[in-house]
Enzyme design. Structure first.
Site, PDB file in Angstrom:
ATOM      1  N   ASP A 233     -37.364  52.542  -8.487  1.00  0.00           N
ATOM      2  CA  ASP A 233     -38.771  52.617  -8.095  1.00  0.00           C
ATOM      3  C   ASP A 233     -39.591  51.518  -8.777  1.00  0.00           C
ATOM      4  O   ASP A 233     -39.059  50.442  -9.082  1.00  0.00           O
ATOM      5  CB  ASP A 233     -39.287  54.031  -8.447  1.00  0.00           C
ATOM      6  CG  ASP A 233     -40.309  54.517  -7.447  1.00  0.00           C
ATOM      7  OD1 ASP A 233     -41.358  53.886  -7.336  1.00  0.00           O
ATOM      8  OD2 ASP A 233     -40.059  55.545  -6.778  1.00  0.00           O
ATOM      9  N   HIS A 263     -46.318  54.645  -8.157  1.00  0.00           N
ATOM     10  CA  HIS A 263     -45.350  55.324  -7.281  1.00  0.00           C
ATOM     11  C   HIS A 263     -44.180  55.920  -8.072  1.00  0.00           C
ATOM     12  O   HIS A 263     -43.811  57.084  -7.896  1.00  0.00           O
ATOM     13  CB  HIS A 263     -44.854  54.291  -6.263  1.00  0.00           C
ATOM     14  CG  HIS A 263     -43.998  54.841  -5.170  1.00  0.00           C
ATOM     15  ND1 HIS A 263     -42.624  54.903  -5.271  1.00  0.00           N
ATOM     16  CD2 HIS A 263     -44.316  55.350  -3.965  1.00  0.00           C
ATOM     17  CE1 HIS A 263     -42.134  55.417  -4.152  1.00  0.00           C
ATOM     18  NE2 HIS A 263     -43.143  55.698  -3.341  1.00  0.00           N
ATOM     19  N   ASN A 358     -41.892  56.633   6.729  1.00  0.00           N
ATOM     20  CA  ASN A 358     -43.105  57.251   7.294  1.00  0.00           C
ATOM     21  C   ASN A 358     -43.589  56.596   8.581  1.00  0.00           C
ATOM     22  O   ASN A 358     -44.777  56.379   8.749  1.00  0.00           O
ATOM     23  CB  ASN A 358     -44.241  57.155   6.266  1.00  0.00           C
ATOM     24  CG  ASN A 358     -43.864  57.732   4.927  1.00  0.00           C
ATOM     25  OD1 ASN A 358     -43.047  58.639   4.839  1.00  0.00           O
ATOM     26  ND2 ASN A 358     -44.458  57.200   3.877  1.00  0.00           N
ATOM     27  N   SER A 426     -41.761  59.666   0.339  1.00  0.00           N
ATOM     28  CA  SER A 426     -41.565  59.324  -1.084  1.00  0.00           C
ATOM     29  C   SER A 426     -41.671  60.548  -1.973  1.00  0.00           C
ATOM     30  O   SER A 426     -41.011  60.631  -3.005  1.00  0.00           O
ATOM     31  CB  SER A 426     -42.652  58.348  -1.559  1.00  0.00           C
ATOM     32  OG  SER A 426     -42.290  57.023  -1.338  1.00  0.00           O
TER      33      SER A 426
END
Ligand SMILES: *[C@@H]1O[C@H](CO)[C@@H](O)[C@H](O)[C@H]1NC(C)=O
Ligand SMILES: *[C@@H]1O[C@H](CO)[C@@H](O)[C@H](O)[C@H]1NC(C)=O
Ligand SMILES: *[C@@H]1O[C@H](CO)[C@@H](O)[C@H](O)[C@H]1NC(C)=O
Length: 489
Positions: A233, A263, A358, A426
């Site tokens: 990440d 994130h 997404n 996520s």
């Protein structure tokens, strides 16, 4: 600008789409690069009229064991006499750098990899085409940036909880013993996603907001204790009080290790934070593959390679409880390099959870989720508090399971007690990562068996829980940790 698309990738997508339109759902599509031991099949579209330079990433065949200099001599990019530099990416608290890349003064070549060997190179399209069929190279593709699987603009920073003055408070919790003598804990100040993982029915909202911290989570007291979770990440705010010192950085592609995006800290929190985490006792290992400018494809290969190396060392040590990779990152179309490195991780016995992305479309068009059909990684879609597929979530048969991914409250990078609500697959992926960690403690036999773990996890997911809100094929499974009934309020 001309877009040169790898022919193999183009064929895959075209085949897949026509397959979806034409074929019954029982047949499996053939992704040509997925056959074990497949011959190199690298070819390029011929519609390009220019011959411009691009960055490529190449993965060597396992059979190719010669020194790099011999390989580069052979393919016409001799590195002899060129300036050679070592770049350290392993983050150590002392001692020697644990992960290096080597760069050469020829076409920007960089070499790396322990569990597989890879290099990146800047070359002309015609030069790439000339490598077609080279037996040393099992995969060659243009490098591509990746995306965080979070919905842009969904982040809402909330006021910190708990108040710093109190440090980390204890749960509002009670400990109970089940009939099977398992000790379990009910946490009373949990975010909604944690309750939904541990109950049989849709949440009765009772006038609450999804972001309220008033839901109830039931979990096995071990809470993943000792499991190693590799968070691929943006880095992690390891000083956040919620991690209690269990989070450490081990790799950074960028030199710096801080989470400048938020994130990674949010995803790690859903896995492991004291109040916001599914498995509150795991060890978190941060692998920084992206920063505020984006996510780098070669960093993903190198970072996961570093995780495999550490896993292989850890699995010989006492107290090893298993390893999970959590990857809330992806792109379209499917990337061969993602497949190659994740297959190595699976072969080494690492469990892998990924985000379905997404784009509200077929998840089979996305990397790395599409590979859930060829290797036992778990591809996770997002659902909301009403058990509806989130409108943004990808779907279809390449989604293995849904998990809560809307209005998810977790740790953030703003300060050592910061929290934020975010939306995205996520946020769903780390919930499944946490469930895998929990199951690793309960099922030691599955410790090094990702295929059996995937079967086990999908087998205990709630069937038919996700009601399709539009015409969508594929799974209606919602992830669950197996607690019967609903929590007592
Ligand atoms: C990385 O490079 C440094 C400096 O050259 C060296 O000391 C270290 O052993 C290397 N690490 C690995 C894992 O090769
Ligand atoms: C952290 O940020 C949050 C949100 O802006 C704020 O409520 C809190 O007071 C901050 N805490 C510290 C220690 O700065
Ligand atoms: C869930 O359903 C409630 C009641 O029908 C509604 O008010 C709320 O907006 C829905 N939430 C989401 C995220 O769709």
């Amino acid at each position: 600008m001309k877009k040169l698309v790898l022919l193999s990738t183009t064929i895959l997508i075209t085949t897949l789409q026509s397959f979806i339109l034409a074929a019954p759902t029982s047949t499996k599509p053939k992704h040509k690069w997925h056959r074990p031991g497949a011959k190199p099949e690298v070819s390029y579209s011929t519609h390009a009229t220019d011959d411009s330079y691009h960055d490529y990433i190449a993965i060597l065949s396992d059979k190719e064991v010669r020194p790099w200099s011999e390989i580069f001599d052979e393919i016409g990019f001799s590195t002899k006499g060129s300036k050679k530099m070592t770049h350290s990416m392993g983050v150590n608290s002392g001692g020697k750098p644990s992960y290096n890349m080597t760069s050469y003064g020829v076409n920007g070549i960089r070499t790396f990899g322990k569990n597989l060997r890879a290099f990146t190179i800047n070359m002309k399209e015609s030069e790439a085409r000339a490598l077609d069929g080279n037996p040393s190279i099992i995969s060659l593709e243009r490098t591509q940036m990746r995306e965080w699987a979070v919905v842009a603009g969904s982040a809402k920073i909330m006021s910190s909880s708990p108040p710093v003055s109190q440090g980390v408070r204890n749960f509002d919790s009670k400990v109970s013993k089940r009939q099977d003598s398992m000790m379990w804990i009910q946490q009373g100040n949990a975010p909604w996603n944690l309750q939904r993982l541990s109950c049989a029915h849709k949440i009765d909202i009772k006038g609450r907001q999804a972001t309220d911290l008033s839901y109830n989570y039931r979990f096995n007291q071990a809470a993943g204790k000792g499991v190693d979770v590799y968070v691929v990440d943006s880095g992690i705010n390891v000083d956040h009080v919620e991690f209690q010192g269990r989070a450490r950085m081990m790799f950074s592609y960028f030199g710096k290790v801080d989470d400048d995006v938020g994130h990674g800290t949010h995803c790690a929190g859903t896995i492991a934070a004291l109040h916001y985490g599914v498995a509150k006792n795991v060890n978190i290992w941060g692998i920084k593959v992206g920063d505020s400018r984006g996510v780098n494809g070669e960093a993903i290969v190198a970072g996961i390679d570093a995780a495999i190396t550490r896993h292989n060392q850890r699995k010989l040590q006492p107290g090893f409880m298993g390893s999970v990779i959590s990857m809330s990152i992806g792109t379209a179309p499917p990337q061969q390099s993602d497949f190659m490195i994740l297959r190595k991780a699976i072969e080494a016995g690492i469990h892998v959870s990924v985000a379905a992305m997404n784009s509200a479309t077929d998840a089979c068009n996305f990397s790395p989720g599409a590979f859930s059909q060829q290797i036992p990684i778990i591809n996770v879609g997002a659902a909301d508090i009403n058990d509806t597929r989130a409108p943004f979530s990808n779907f279809g048969k390449c989604v293995d399971v849904y998990a809560p991914g809307v209005s998810i409250v977790s740790t953030f990078n703003n300060n050592a007690t910061g929290i934020a609500s975010l939306d995205g697959t996520s946020m769903a992926c780390p919930a499944v990562t946490g469930i895998i960690a929990d199951e690793l403690i309960k099922n030691p036999k599955l410790r090094l068996d990702p295929a059996a773990m995937k079967k086990h996890i999908l087998g205990r997911a709630l069937k038919g829980a996700i009601k399709p809100d539009n015409v969508i094929t594929g799974t209606e499974l919602l992830i669950n940790n197996g607690f019967p009934g609903d929590p007592q309020i």
